[in-house]
Motif scaffolding. Sequence first.
Motif, PDB file in Angstrom:
ATOM      1  N   ASP A  43       0.831  -1.206   0.000  1.00  0.00           N
ATOM      2  CA  ASP A  43       0.000   0.000   0.000  1.00  0.00           C
ATOM      3  C   ASP A  43       0.865   1.255   0.000  1.00  0.00           C
ATOM      4  N   ARG A  44       1.928   1.231   0.793  1.00  0.00           N
ATOM      5  CA  ARG A  44       2.837   2.377   0.862  1.00  0.00           C
ATOM      6  C   ARG A  44       3.516   2.602  -0.487  1.00  0.00           C
ATOM      7  N   ASP A  45       3.935   1.521  -1.135  1.00  0.00           N
ATOM      8  CA  ASP A  45       4.578   1.639  -2.443  1.00  0.00           C
ATOM      9  C   ASP A  45       3.617   2.202  -3.483  1.00  0.00           C
ATOM     10  N   GLU A  46       2.370   1.742  -3.447  1.00  0.00           N
ATOM     11  CA  GLU A  46       1.363   2.245  -4.386  1.00  0.00           C
ATOM     12  C   GLU A  46       1.094   3.732  -4.153  1.00  0.00           C
ATOM     13  N   GLU A  47       1.006   4.121  -2.889  1.00  0.00           N
ATOM     14  CA  GLU A  47       0.775   5.533  -2.560  1.00  0.00           C
ATOM     15  C   GLU A  47       1.952   6.390  -3.017  1.00  0.00           C
ATOM     16  N   LEU A  48       3.153   5.900  -2.823  1.00  0.00           N
ATOM     17  CA  LEU A  48       4.343   6.625  -3.267  1.00  0.00           C
ATOM     18  C   LEU A  48       4.346   6.777  -4.790  1.00  0.00           C
ATOM     19  N   ARG A  52       4.170  10.347  -6.749  1.00  0.00           N
ATOM     20  CA  ARG A  52       5.210  10.733  -7.717  1.00  0.00           C
ATOM     21  C   ARG A  52       4.581  11.115  -9.053  1.00  0.00           C
ATOM     22  N   LYS A  53       3.590  10.351  -9.474  1.00  0.00           N
ATOM     23  CA  LYS A  53       2.898  10.655 -10.720  1.00  0.00           C
ATOM     24  C   LYS A  53       2.199  12.012 -10.609  1.00  0.00           C
ATOM     25  N   LEU A  54       1.555  12.262  -9.495  1.00  0.00           N
ATOM     26  CA  LEU A  54       0.877  13.535  -9.261  1.00  0.00           C
ATOM     27  C   LEU A  54       1.873  14.693  -9.274  1.00  0.00           C
ATOM     28  N   THR A  55       3.044  14.490  -8.696  1.00  0.00           N
ATOM     29  CA  THR A  55       4.078  15.525  -8.679  1.00  0.00           C
ATOM     30  C   THR A  55       4.514  15.883 -10.090  1.00  0.00           C
ATOM     31  N   VAL A  56       4.691  14.890 -10.938  1.00  0.00           N
ATOM     32  CA  VAL A  56       5.082  15.137 -12.332  1.00  0.00           C
ATOM     33  C   VAL A  56       3.985  15.922 -13.047  1.00  0.00           C
TER      34      VAL A  56
END
Length: 78
Positions: A43-48, A52-56
Amino acid sequence: MTEVARELGISPETLRAWVRKDDDARDKGPSSGSGRLDQAADDRDEELKRLRKLTVEQAKTIEILKKATAFFVKESDR
């Protein structure tokens, strides 16, 4: 082990089973942790990944807005 089991108020067989289970888990290494821990890590990896996608995406939006602002500043000076 019998004495410890007696102090804990459990049967020696129960304590032996717990010790065996712990030994087996340690032998298998960290990847054999509980399913909840594995799920939490997933879950943590998916959220990260999502963040990251949102940041881009947000960085691209900011660049577009900067260019639009510069364009409209030039247009308003005419």
